[in-house]
Design a protein around this motif. Structure first.
Motif, PDB file in Angstrom:
ATOM      1  N   UNK A  35       4.290  57.833   5.737  1.00 17.13           N
ATOM      2  CA  UNK A  35       4.369  57.428   7.141  1.00 17.13           C
ATOM      3  C   UNK A  35       5.747  57.653   7.747  1.00 17.13           C
ATOM      4  N   UNK A  36       6.807  57.519   6.950  1.00 12.50           N
ATOM      5  CA  UNK A  36       8.160  57.553   7.508  1.00 12.50           C
ATOM      6  C   UNK A  36       9.062  58.575   6.829  1.00 12.50           C
ATOM      7  N   UNK A  37       9.119  58.544   5.503  1.00 11.86           N
ATOM      8  CA  UNK A  37      10.095  59.370   4.804  1.00 11.86           C
ATOM      9  C   UNK A  37       9.797  60.866   4.942  1.00 11.86           C
ATOM     10  N   UNK A  38       8.557  61.266   4.698  1.00  9.46           N
ATOM     11  CA  UNK A  38       8.218  62.684   4.797  1.00  9.46           C
ATOM     12  C   UNK A  38       8.410  63.219   6.216  1.00  9.46           C
ATOM     13  N   UNK A  39       7.946  62.543   7.279  1.00 14.27           N
ATOM     14  CA  UNK A  39       8.223  63.056   8.629  1.00 14.27           C
ATOM     15  C   UNK A  39       9.712  63.164   8.945  1.00 14.27           C
ATOM     16  N   UNK A  40      10.510  62.202   8.496  1.00 16.89           N
ATOM     17  CA  UNK A  40      11.944  62.282   8.777  1.00 16.89           C
ATOM     18  C   UNK A  40      12.599  63.445   8.034  1.00 16.89           C
ATOM     19  N   UNK A  41      12.159  63.702   6.803  1.00 14.94           N
ATOM     20  CA  UNK A  41      12.691  64.853   6.062  1.00 14.94           C
ATOM     21  C   UNK A  41      12.304  66.157   6.753  1.00 14.94           C
ATOM     22  N   UNK A  42      11.073  66.249   7.207  1.00 14.25           N
ATOM     23  CA  UNK A  42      10.638  67.469   7.900  1.00 14.25           C
ATOM     24  C   UNK A  42      11.409  67.679   9.201  1.00 14.25           C
ATOM     25  N   UNK A  43      11.742  66.598   9.886  1.00 10.80           N
ATOM     26  CA  UNK A  43      12.542  66.739  11.108  1.00 10.80           C
ATOM     27  C   UNK A  43      13.944  67.248  10.797  1.00 10.80           C
ATOM     28  N   UNK A  44      14.521  66.785   9.701  1.00  7.81           N
ATOM     29  CA  UNK A  44      15.839  67.288   9.308  1.00  7.81           C
ATOM     30  C   UNK A  44      15.773  68.774   8.978  1.00  7.81           C
ATOM     31  N   UNK A  45      14.758  69.171   8.219  1.00 11.16           N
ATOM     32  CA  UNK A  45      14.596  70.591   7.880  1.00 11.16           C
ATOM     33  C   UNK A  45      14.357  71.411   9.140  1.00 11.16           C
ATOM     34  N   UNK A  46      13.597  70.855  10.081  1.00  9.16           N
ATOM     35  CA  UNK A  46      13.347  71.574  11.333  1.00  9.16           C
ATOM     36  C   UNK A  46      14.634  71.785  12.117  1.00  9.16           C
ATOM     37  N   UNK A  47      15.548  70.838  12.066  1.00  5.50           N
ATOM     38  CA  UNK A  47      16.817  71.023  12.782  1.00  5.50           C
ATOM     39  C   UNK A  47      17.658  72.135  12.180  1.00  5.50           C
ATOM     40  N   UNK A  48      17.436  72.456  10.898  1.00  3.26           N
ATOM     41  CA  UNK A  48      18.191  73.540  10.271  1.00  3.26           C
ATOM     42  C   UNK A  48      17.701  74.927  10.693  1.00  3.26           C
TER      43      UNK A  48
END
Length: 442
Positions: A244-257
């Motif tokens: 619910x939280x950790x995976x979406x936040x990790x994907x957002x960080x990767x998306x910013x790269x």
């Protein structure tokens, strides 16, 4: 006249009928109760505890946990439905025979029962569908079994610093309200096995890891009272929060790269990715706090992780701002006449170092001119050595500062993206390892 007589006769008839239907209380009870119960309750005083003049009454407790409905972090409490059983011996209820008597629960009003209450209960109620869920059973030796089914909401102090990788220890405390330890003694009938039902209990976010019982006393201004405490440890299931939280936040960080691989000239594309990821991360952080207390002093583990992810996303946006600024600065410097080149920079550095060296060598020259004078004292020689060491350290510091400035000097702004492609993922992985190791094992 006749009508008046008819009304009087009718009233007299109703009065006689009412009197004939009335039964004295004692006579009614004796007709309702069977002979064995009549013998038991004859002369029984429910307002006096058993063994009134012969020491305290021992009351044994046991429970079945039917369900734990909700565990609220906002209110810091839990709601549970339990079957509470109490056993004690009342010598006034002994009777002949070898079989126990199971009575209607409503007859409990005729007997003495312990004044047990739940200490941290916020609200409780006794189930009454289809009748009050009570059981009263009397054995030939005077032992009384009293069982009730109640639902209670009990407060539970929680430490949420490691949320959602936390473990919470909650308690259910049973205590006597009016009888102190000189009147009543509580004990668990089967030790830690006195509480059952937790092994087969299925909870939404928790797993029951351990549970045990203890016997203690409650000390108040009015005296010391018996208390039984049931402890149970709950471990939160983290899989839900990972999805619910950790995976979406990790994907957002990767998306910013992704912006590191987009051309620096594509300003709208890189700005759009940076701003979108920042806003999405902000929304995710706000949603993660909705199920938690609004005002608390806890810095939770999930807050730390979301803060780390937000920092990386915001850092990726700032990286493009720095890169774009350096690119514009380089383009503007190419249009101006080149006055200061790399050789001039080296000359400036050498001039600064030479000035520092001259300031350090001046005292030495003075000492050389005064060599014909009287022999220097030992304190003067110590002063010279100290001054020489200070000058040497100053020279080394200046050289290190120039090396640091050279490292931060950007000769080609397009290399910043190359550095970011490597440094951002590597630092994020290292911080993730430290985060998970700390919160899972410490």
């Amino acid at each position: 006249m006749c009508s008046h007589k008819c009304c009087s006769l009718r009233a007299l008839f109703l009065l006689l009928l009412y009197r004939s239907m009335q039964i004295p209380e004692a006579e009614g009870k004796s007709e309702i109760l069977p002979p064995t119960i009549q013998k038991i309750v004859k002369g029984y005083n429910k307002y006096l505890r058993p063994f009134f003049d012969n020491g305290p009454v021992s009351v044994g407790m046991s429970m079945d946990i039917a369900s734990i409905d909700t565990i609220s972090e906002i209110n810091m409490d839990y709601t549970a439905t339990i079957f509470l059983r109490q056993r004690w011996t009342d010598e006034r209820l002994c009777f002949d025979g070898n079989k126990s008597l199971s009575l209607d629960g409503r007859l409990v009003e005729m007997l003495w029962v312990p004044d047990t209450f739940i200490v941290d209960s916020k609200k409780s109620f006794l189930h009454d569908v289809t009748v009050e869920n009570r059981l009263i059973r009397i054995y030939p030796n005077g032992t009384v079994l009293y069982a009730i089914r109640i639902t209670t909401t009990v407060s539970c102090s929680m430490d949420l610093t490691k949320y959602p990788m936390d473990k919470q220890t909650c308690t259910l405390q049973l205590e006597s309200w009016g009888y102190n330890i000189n009147d009543v003694m509580f004990y668990w009938t089967r030790g830690n096995d006195s509480v059952r039902g937790l092994d087969t209990l299925q909870l939404a976010q928790y797993t029951v890891e351990d549970h045990f019982t203890s016997v203690t006393e409650a000390v108040y201004e009015t005296g010391r009272y018996p208390k039984l405490v049931f402890h149970f440890e709950l471990k939160r299931n983290i899989l839900y929060f990972i999805l619910e939280t950790y995976v979406p936040s990790i994907l957002l960080v990767v998306l910013s790269w992704v912006s590191f691989w987009i051309s620096q000239s594509s300003v709208p594309a890189r700005i759009c990715i940076g701003v979108t990821t920042v806003l999405t991360m902000t929304t995710l952080m706000m949603g993660a706090r909705t199920s938690l207390p609004n005002a608390n002093c806890f810095i939770k583990a999930i807050d730390v992780y979301l803060g780390i992810c937000f920092s990386f996303i915001f850092g990726a946006l700032l990286e493009y701002a720095v890169t774009h600024f350096c690119t514009l600065h380089q383009l503007s410097s190419k249009e101006l006449p080149k006055i200061i080149d790399d050789d001039d920079d080296e000359e400036e550095k050498n001039a600064v170092l030479a000035a520092v060296a001259n300031s350090c060598s001046a005292p030495d020259n003075t000492n050389k001119t005064d060599s014909n004078k009287s022999k220097q004292s030992s304190s003067d020689r110590k002063r010279e050595r100290n001054q020489h060491s200070v000058c040497s350290s100053a020279m080394s510091v200046m050289k290190r500062l120039f090396c640091i400035f050279d490292c931060f000097h950007v000769k080609n702004p397009y290399h910043i993206d190359n550095y970011a492609r490597f440094s951002f993922p590597l630092s994020f992985i290292i911080i993730n390892v430290l985060y998970w190791v700390y919160y899972l094992y410490f």
